[in-house]
Design a protein around this motif. Structure first.
Motif, PDB file in Angstrom:
ATOM      1  N   ARG A   1       0.821  -1.223   0.000  1.00  0.00           N
ATOM      2  CA  ARG A   1       0.000   0.000   0.000  1.00  0.00           C
ATOM      3  C   ARG A   1       0.848   1.263   0.000  1.00  0.00           C
ATOM      4  O   ARG A   1       0.337   2.343  -0.307  1.00  0.00           O
ATOM      5  CB  ARG A   1      -0.950   0.010   1.196  1.00  0.00           C
ATOM      6  N   THR A   2       2.127   1.158   0.366  1.00  0.00           N
ATOM      7  CA  THR A   2       2.969   2.357   0.377  1.00  0.00           C
ATOM      8  C   THR A   2       3.647   2.594  -0.970  1.00  0.00           C
ATOM      9  O   THR A   2       4.247   3.637  -1.177  1.00  0.00           O
ATOM     10  CB  THR A   2       4.082   2.265   1.441  1.00  0.00           C
ATOM     11  N   LEU A   3       3.576   1.608  -1.883  1.00  0.00           N
ATOM     12  CA  LEU A   3       4.259   1.765  -3.170  1.00  0.00           C
ATOM     13  C   LEU A   3       3.673   2.938  -3.945  1.00  0.00           C
ATOM     14  O   LEU A   3       2.475   3.131  -3.985  1.00  0.00           O
ATOM     15  CB  LEU A   3       4.124   0.483  -4.008  1.00  0.00           C
ATOM     16  N   ARG A   4       4.564   3.732  -4.528  1.00  0.00           N
ATOM     17  CA  ARG A   4       4.115   4.891  -5.304  1.00  0.00           C
ATOM     18  C   ARG A   4       4.373   4.633  -6.785  1.00  0.00           C
ATOM     19  O   ARG A   4       5.156   3.765  -7.144  1.00  0.00           O
ATOM     20  CB  ARG A   4       4.853   6.139  -4.849  1.00  0.00           C
ATOM     21  N   GLY A   5       3.705   5.386  -7.621  1.00  0.00           N
ATOM     22  CA  GLY A   5       3.941   5.251  -9.047  1.00  0.00           C
ATOM     23  C   GLY A   5       2.792   4.538  -9.725  1.00  0.00           C
ATOM     24  O   GLY A   5       2.142   3.680  -9.124  1.00  0.00           O
TER      25      GLY A   5
ATOM     26  N   THR B   1      -5.774  -2.164  -0.971  1.00  0.00           N
ATOM     27  CA  THR B   1      -6.704  -1.295  -0.248  1.00  0.00           C
ATOM     28  C   THR B   1      -8.087  -1.948  -0.155  1.00  0.00           C
ATOM     29  O   THR B   1      -8.692  -1.988   0.910  1.00  0.00           O
ATOM     30  CB  THR B   1      -6.827   0.064  -0.966  1.00  0.00           C
TER      31      THR B   1
ATOM     32  N   ARG C   1      -1.833  -1.501  -5.476  1.00  0.00           N
ATOM     33  CA  ARG C   1      -2.296  -0.644  -4.379  1.00  0.00           C
ATOM     34  C   ARG C   1      -3.808  -0.760  -4.207  1.00  0.00           C
ATOM     35  O   ARG C   1      -4.310  -0.913  -3.090  1.00  0.00           O
ATOM     36  CB  ARG C   1      -1.961   0.803  -4.711  1.00  0.00           C
TER      37      ARG C   1
ATOM     38  N   PHE D   1      -0.444   0.920  -9.414  1.00  0.00           N
ATOM     39  CA  PHE D   1      -1.830   1.264  -9.082  1.00  0.00           C
ATOM     40  C   PHE D   1      -2.696   0.044  -8.812  1.00  0.00           C
ATOM     41  O   PHE D   1      -3.388  -0.019  -7.798  1.00  0.00           O
ATOM     42  CB  PHE D   1      -2.466   2.149 -10.161  1.00  0.00           C
TER      43      PHE D   1
ATOM     44  N   ARG E   1       0.868  -0.332   8.630  1.00  0.00           N
ATOM     45  CA  ARG E   1       0.855   0.873   7.811  1.00  0.00           C
ATOM     46  C   ARG E   1       0.948   2.115   8.696  1.00  0.00           C
ATOM     47  O   ARG E   1       1.671   3.066   8.378  1.00  0.00           O
ATOM     48  CB  ARG E   1      -0.418   0.932   6.965  1.00  0.00           C
TER      49      ARG E   1
ATOM     50  N   GLU F   1       3.898   4.855   8.424  1.00  0.00           N
ATOM     51  CA  GLU F   1       3.634   6.279   8.209  1.00  0.00           C
ATOM     52  C   GLU F   1       4.105   7.147   9.379  1.00  0.00           C
ATOM     53  O   GLU F   1       4.267   8.349   9.226  1.00  0.00           O
ATOM     54  CB  GLU F   1       2.152   6.498   7.926  1.00  0.00           C
TER      55      GLU F   1
ATOM     56  N   TYR G   1      14.861   2.394  -2.703  1.00  0.00           N
ATOM     57  CA  TYR G   1      13.597   2.448  -1.954  1.00  0.00           C
ATOM     58  C   TYR G   1      13.450   1.208  -1.088  1.00  0.00           C
ATOM     59  O   TYR G   1      13.110   1.285   0.090  1.00  0.00           O
ATOM     60  CB  TYR G   1      12.427   2.548  -2.937  1.00  0.00           C
TER      61      TYR G   1
END
Lengths: 282, 246
Positions: A100-104, A115, A111, A108, A169, A173, A190
């Motif tokens: 859930r923390t992966l960006r980009g 979620t 994520r 999607f 999570r 955070e 990362y």
């Protein structure tokens, strides 16, 4: 700092004496109020009109001794399931939290699925998940369907994985972004920043709530009895049915509490040790 | 040129923080960035280290365009050391582990060799007895020196120092500044954002005054700090003198 030569002033001696008097007074007060409450409770319960009936049907020592071996045997299944389910749920929770923390944009779908998973399984009652897994999946009549015990365990792992993912999570955070910046500035990727800098701090911070959820998981492991396997609760239920007496349930309840004690002790020890190591240096 | 920034632009929403900034830093050169809070000093350092993505312009390290999206940012950062105002040591690791993390995990050096090198550095800066301590047992000055060592063990081409003494008690500033002065003696190329004008005058080869996201004026410390050309530079320095910091 007081040196050995320092003579305590009259004012300070007065303070010390006052504090000692109040300490003695509060201990006496606590002992008195405990005694009062204890006596009242005792009188209230044992003096109740139905107390004799209740004692016979819930606290029969003979039945307790008779059924203890059966319940203990059932409890062994709970213990094995607890160890497996707790480890699997922690691993699943950690995995989901990291996903859930992966960006980009590439991530999607990952994520979104993660979620969706945490949203739905935190809302879904565990009993329903157990029923769906333990009775629904065998209903498909697929080759190599695992046993009801395994399916029930999977239901617990999936449900608790969603809770633990949210705890992980929150921990991730809570680690300040400057820590990630420091790690990345050293050239760590990362993944490396996550593994060596963020997760160790995150897990340490959320260790108490994680283990708290594990204690809750341990109780809910008893719910697989609904699907059929003979665990401590199921064994107690059989005992209740055969003796027409509720004592086996009380025995199972006491055993569950005893089972939880070591885990609760470990929770406190782990938390304390981490705190002391960071605060006390070497 | 070790570092060459050309027309760098960086915005946060509607705020333009860097507005066509250009700055060159040569080999073994020490450049001090001065300017009011919000003039873009820290942002420039973060952009050079690719912690922030620029919106226009080019940043080159040894001639290579590091702002090209095809460049691997991790490999760029391995060549640039960055030291933060708030130290940012890893609180769950000992001093020694803080220092050896990147050499062992990023540069794949043997753990024993990395430890030896770390101990040599700690010995040099007088912190050998703190190797096994956790950061929160150290004073601010000690933590900042550890943070500088942590950046240095990776043998960076360029060291960026972001107001490294701003969070320190006045009596601890000296130990950090001494260390930076020693580094200059060894030929380290450095860009430092600072509020210590006296130090900038002593250690910098060049002082650049940043104003509204640009280098408004740059030159030898004596000229920029002593006899600035631009009215805004004069204004800034007058306020600094008023605050008793020059």
């Amino acid at each position: 700092m007081t040196t050995p030569l320092h003579t305590v002033s009259a004012v300070q001696q007065d303070r010390i004496a006052f504090r000692r008097r109040s300490a003695v007074r509060s201990v006496l007060l606590a002992a008195f109020s405990t005694a009062v409450v204890g006596t009242l409770l005792g009188v209230l319960v044992t003096g109740a009109p139905g107390w004799d009936r209740v004692r016979q049907s819930f606290f029969d020592p003979r039945i307790a001794v008779d059924w203890l071996p059966e319940i203990l045997q059932g409890l062994w299944l709970n213990v094995r399931m607890l160890v497996f389910c707790a480890l699997a749920a922690l691993a699943l929770g950690l995995l989901i939290a990291v996903l859930r923390t992966l960006r980009g944009p590439v991530f999607f779908p990952v994520r979104a699925l993660a979620t969706l998973y945490t949203y739905s399984f935190r809302g879904l009652p565990l009993i329903i998940v157990i029923y769906l897994m333990a009775f629904g999946i065998p209903g498909l009549r697929l080759q190599g369907t695992p046993s009801v015990t395994v399916l029930g365990g999977a239901a617990i792992v999936i449900t608790y994985g969603a809770y633990l993912a949210e705890v992980f999570r929150a921990g991730i955070e809570s680690v300040h972004p400057s820590q990630v910046a420091a790690a990345r500035s050293l050239g760590l990727s990362y993944r490396q920043s996550m593994r060596f800098v963020v997760l160790p701090q995150a897990v340490r911070r959320v260790a108490p709530p994680l283990l708290n959820d594990t204690v809750a998981l341990q109780k809910d492991v008893g719910l697989i009895s609904l699907a059929g396997p003979i665990d401590a609760i199921r064994a107690a239920q059989i005992g209740v049915a055969q003796t027409a007496n509720f004592t086996p349930y009380v025995v199972a309840g006491v055993l569950f509490v005893l089972l939880a004690l070591p885990l609760i002790g470990i929770t406190d020890w782990v938390t304390l040790r981490a705190a002391r190591r960071q605060a006390g240096g070497e | 040129m070790v570092l060459s920034c050309t027309d760098v632009r960086k915005t946060f929403g509607s705020a333009v923080v860097l507005d066509g900034l250009s700055l060159d830093v040569g080999e073994h050169e020490v450049v001090a960035l001065i300017g009011a809070s919000g003039s873009g000093k820290s942002t420039l350092l973060r952009c050079v280290n690719l912690l922030a993505e620029i919106d226009d312009g080019v940043i080159r390290l040894d001639g290579e365009d590091i702002t090209d999206p095809r460049v691997d940012p991790d490999s760029v950062r391995q060549k640039i050391g960055l030291v933060f105002q708030s130290y940012n040591l890893f609180p769950h690791m000992t001093v020694l582990d803080n220092i050896t993390l990147a050499p062992v995990r990023v540069h794949k050096r043997a753990a024993t060799a990395a430890r030896e090198q770390a101990m040599e550095w700690l010995d040099r800066v007088g912190l050998a007895d703190k190797a096994g301590s956790y950061p929160d047992k150290l004073s601010g000055g000690q933590q900042q020196r550890v943070a500088i060592v942590r950046a240095l063990v990776n043998s960076p081409r360029l060291l960026l120092l972001d107001e490294v003494t701003s969070a320190l008690d006045p009596e601890l500033v000296g130990e950090v500044l001494t260390m930076i002065r020693d580094l200059k003696g060894e030929g380290m190329t450095m860009v430092l954002a600072t509020h210590e004008m006296g130090f900038a005058r002593q250690v910098a080869d060049r002082v650049a005054f940043l104003d509204q996201g640009r280098v408004l004026e740059q030159g030898p410390p004596a000229q920029v700090l002593g006899d600035p050309v631009e009215p805004r530079t004069r204004q800034f320095l007058a306020r600094i003198i008023e605050a008793g910091r020059l």
